[in-house]
Scaffold this motif. Sequence first.
Motif, mmCIF file in Angstrom:
data_model
loop_
_atom_site.group_PDB
_atom_site.id
_atom_site.type_symbol
_atom_site.label_atom_id
_atom_site.label_comp_id
_atom_site.label_asym_id
_atom_site.label_seq_id
_atom_site.Cartn_x
_atom_site.Cartn_y
_atom_site.Cartn_z
ATOM 1 N N MET A 9 21.218 1.203 18.453
ATOM 2 C CA MET A 9 21.140 -0.711 18.452
ATOM 3 C C MET A 9 22.853 -0.176 19.729
ATOM 4 N N VAL A 10 22.475 -0.743 21.004
ATOM 5 C CA VAL A 10 24.241 -0.959 22.072
ATOM 6 C C VAL A 10 24.204 -2.373 22.152
ATOM 7 N N GLU A 26 28.877 -4.124 30.647
ATOM 8 C CA GLU A 26 29.461 -3.346 29.911
ATOM 9 C C GLU A 26 29.388 -3.175 28.253
ATOM 10 N N PRO A 27 28.119 -1.701 28.062
ATOM 11 C CA PRO A 27 27.967 -1.645 27.349
ATOM 12 C C PRO A 27 28.878 -0.922 25.696
ATOM 13 N N GLY A 28 27.928 -0.983 24.626
ATOM 14 C CA GLY A 28 29.171 -0.416 23.854
ATOM 15 C C GLY A 28 29.390 -1.930 23.293
ATOM 16 N N GLN A 29 29.914 -2.639 22.928
ATOM 17 C CA GLN A 29 30.358 -3.834 22.265
ATOM 18 C C GLN A 29 30.412 -3.562 20.632
ATOM 19 N N LYS A 30 31.346 -4.963 20.524
ATOM 20 C CA LYS A 30 31.102 -4.855 18.887
ATOM 21 C C LYS A 30 29.499 -5.021 18.448
ATOM 22 N N GLY A 31 29.127 -4.293 17.320
ATOM 23 C CA GLY A 31 27.330 -4.209 16.317
ATOM 24 C C GLY A 31 26.860 -3.117 17.403
ATOM 25 N N THR A 32 27.895 -2.987 18.699
ATOM 26 C CA THR A 32 26.911 -1.303 18.617
ATOM 27 C C THR A 32 26.681 -0.964 16.992
ATOM 28 N N CYS A 38 24.002 9.112 26.126
ATOM 29 C CA CYS A 38 23.252 8.680 26.097
ATOM 30 C C CYS A 38 22.361 7.634 26.544
ATOM 31 N N LEU A 39 23.164 7.312 25.219
ATOM 32 C CA LEU A 39 22.369 5.348 24.978
ATOM 33 C C LEU A 39 23.059 4.562 26.130
ATOM 34 N N LEU A 40 24.294 4.859 25.907
ATOM 35 C CA LEU A 40 25.174 3.551 26.827
ATOM 36 C C LEU A 40 24.694 3.218 28.122
ATOM 37 N N ASP A 41 24.665 4.051 28.918
ATOM 38 C CA ASP A 41 24.112 4.630 30.505
ATOM 39 C C ASP A 41 22.613 3.740 30.117
ATOM 40 N N PRO A 42 21.473 3.928 30.259
ATOM 41 C CA PRO A 42 20.850 3.748 30.135
ATOM 42 C C PRO A 42 20.337 2.353 29.285
ATOM 43 N N ALA A 43 21.030 1.512 27.908
ATOM 44 C CA ALA A 43 21.293 0.325 28.188
ATOM 45 C C ALA A 43 22.540 -0.602 28.814
ATOM 46 N N LYS A 44 22.949 0.136 30.168
ATOM 47 C CA LYS A 44 23.441 -1.185 31.007
ATOM 48 C C LYS A 44 23.046 -1.003 32.342
ATOM 49 N N LYS A 45 21.406 0.165 32.589
ATOM 50 C CA LYS A 45 21.333 -0.556 33.179
ATOM 51 C C LYS A 45 19.963 -1.283 33.157
ATOM 52 N N ILE A 46 19.370 -1.693 32.586
ATOM 53 C CA ILE A 46 18.512 -2.371 31.271
ATOM 54 C C ILE A 46 18.948 -3.895 31.489
ATOM 55 N N ALA A 47 20.118 -3.699 31.003
ATOM 56 C CA ALA A 47 21.009 -4.882 31.735
ATOM 57 C C ALA A 47 21.353 -5.358 33.114
ATOM 58 N N LEU A 48 20.992 -4.572 33.836
ATOM 59 C CA LEU A 48 21.784 -5.228 35.106
ATOM 60 C C LEU A 48 20.595 -5.403 35.414
ATOM 61 N N SER A 49 19.718 -5.207 35.383
ATOM 62 C CA SER A 49 17.912 -4.714 35.711
ATOM 63 C C SER A 49 17.608 -6.386 35.478
ATOM 64 N N HIS A 50 17.712 -6.708 34.477
ATOM 65 C CA HIS A 50 17.911 -8.021 33.727
ATOM 66 C C HIS A 50 17.750 -9.218 34.953
ATOM 67 N N LYS A 51 16.736 -10.143 34.953
ATOM 68 C CA LYS A 51 16.676 -11.681 36.010
ATOM 69 C C LYS A 51 16.889 -12.988 34.799
ATOM 70 N N TRP A 52 17.744 -13.386 35.105
ATOM 71 C CA TRP A 52 17.973 -14.570 34.666
ATOM 72 C C TRP A 52 17.230 -16.032 34.953
ATOM 73 N N PRO A 53 17.111 -17.180 35.010
ATOM 74 C CA PRO A 53 16.904 -18.216 35.247
ATOM 75 C C PRO A 53 17.433 -18.734 36.931
ATOM 76 N N ALA A 54 17.873 -18.962 37.894
ATOM 77 C CA ALA A 54 18.906 -19.645 38.043
ATOM 78 C C ALA A 54 18.712 -20.502 38.134
#
Length: 74
Positions: A9-10, A26-32, A38-54
């Motif tokens: 888990m990241v 910023e991946p790799g926070q407390k709880g990772t 090779c997990l931190l990079d795709p986790a960052k890409k996933i997080a950056l691609s997400h769109k939240w309600p405006a």
Amino acid sequence: KQDCNESGMVIVRIIVNQSGNVISAEPGQKGTTNTAQCLLDPAKKIALSHKWPADSKAPAKQIGFVKVNFKLGQ
């Protein structure tokens, strides 16, 4: 998609603007549980691609955390 045979888990710290766009991740926070690059990079890409309600009434920047789980073969 990860490029290695790792699992875990990241936790990613994100900053979201009023438009709902993730402007920082910023991946790799407390709880990772696995800090393999090779997990931190795709986790960052996933997080950056997400769109939240405006929300025009929201603060200019909001900080939050997302959890990305990787399983073997994923």
